[in-house]
Design a protein around this motif. Structure first.
Motif, short mmCIF file in Angstrom:
data_model
loop_
_atom_site.label_atom_id
_atom_site.label_comp_id
_atom_site.label_asym_id
_atom_site.label_seq_id
_atom_site.Cartn_x
_atom_site.Cartn_y
_atom_site.Cartn_z
N ALA A 152 -3.87 -11.70 0.45
CA ALA A 152 -2.57 -11.45 1.03
C ALA A 152 -1.73 -11.04 0.27
O ALA A 152 -0.79 -10.36 0.96
CB ALA A 152 -2.29 -12.66 1.74
N GLN A 153 -1.53 -11.42 -1.00
CA GLN A 153 -0.60 -10.75 -2.18
C GLN A 153 -0.85 -9.49 -2.91
O GLN A 153 -0.23 -9.03 -3.58
CB GLN A 153 -0.61 -11.90 -3.18
N THR A 154 -1.98 -8.93 -2.21
CA THR A 154 -2.68 -7.62 -2.97
C THR A 154 -1.77 -6.53 -2.16
O THR A 154 -1.92 -6.36 -0.96
CB THR A 154 -3.94 -7.55 -2.74
N PRO A 155 -1.24 -5.53 -3.06
CA PRO A 155 -0.60 -4.59 -2.65
C PRO A 155 -1.53 -3.53 -1.42
O PRO A 155 -2.75 -3.56 -1.73
CB PRO A 155 -0.33 -3.39 -3.60
N THR A 156 -0.82 -3.16 -0.35
CA THR A 156 -1.41 -2.38 0.48
C THR A 156 -2.30 -1.36 0.01
O THR A 156 -3.45 -1.00 0.16
CB THR A 156 -0.37 -1.85 1.62
N ALA A 157 -1.60 -0.56 -0.91
CA ALA A 157 -2.37 0.72 -1.58
C ALA A 157 -3.59 0.34 -2.20
O ALA A 157 -4.94 0.82 -2.11
CB ALA A 157 -1.34 1.27 -2.69
N LYS A 160 -5.47 -2.42 -1.24
CA LYS A 160 -6.56 -2.62 -0.26
C LYS A 160 -6.81 -1.59 0.32
O LYS A 160 -8.25 -1.74 0.68
CB LYS A 160 -5.88 -3.85 0.77
N ASN A 161 -6.18 -0.41 0.38
CA ASN A 161 -6.35 0.79 1.39
C ASN A 161 -7.62 1.43 0.25
O ASN A 161 -8.50 1.90 0.86
CB ASN A 161 -5.55 1.57 1.34
N GLU A 217 -11.46 2.30 1.55
CA GLU A 217 -11.86 3.81 1.53
C GLU A 217 -13.14 3.66 0.52
O GLU A 217 -14.17 4.44 0.59
CB GLU A 217 -10.92 4.75 0.59
#
Length: 70
Positions: free
Chosen positions: A20-25, A27-28, A32
């Motif tokens: 939940a604290q991991t940046p969206t970029a 995680k994306n 990928e």
């Protein structure tokens, strides 16, 4: 609940909090990479799935169950 299940649930909760604290970029990028790995292994995955379906049919698994493997 068994100790093993309880331990896995606690570990999952810890990972979920960290995720939940991991940046969206980040995680994306991970998603990928996972998608690319699946695409790269597509033929192997489909072959294994076909084998699983054939084995399931030969063992008399229900059509409903086999349908979930498709």
């Amino acid at each position: 609940m068994s100790i093993e299940v309880s331990n896995k649930a606690m570990a999952g909760a810890q990972v979920a909090a960290k995720l939940a604290q991991t940046p969206t970029a980040v995680k994306n990028a991970i998603l990928e990479d996972m998608a690319q790995a699946l695409l790269s292994s597509k033929d192997e995955i489909l072959h294994a799935n076909s084998s699983d379906l054939a084995n399931g049919k030969s063992k008399g698994l229900s059509e409903a169950f086999l349908d979930r493997l498709k």
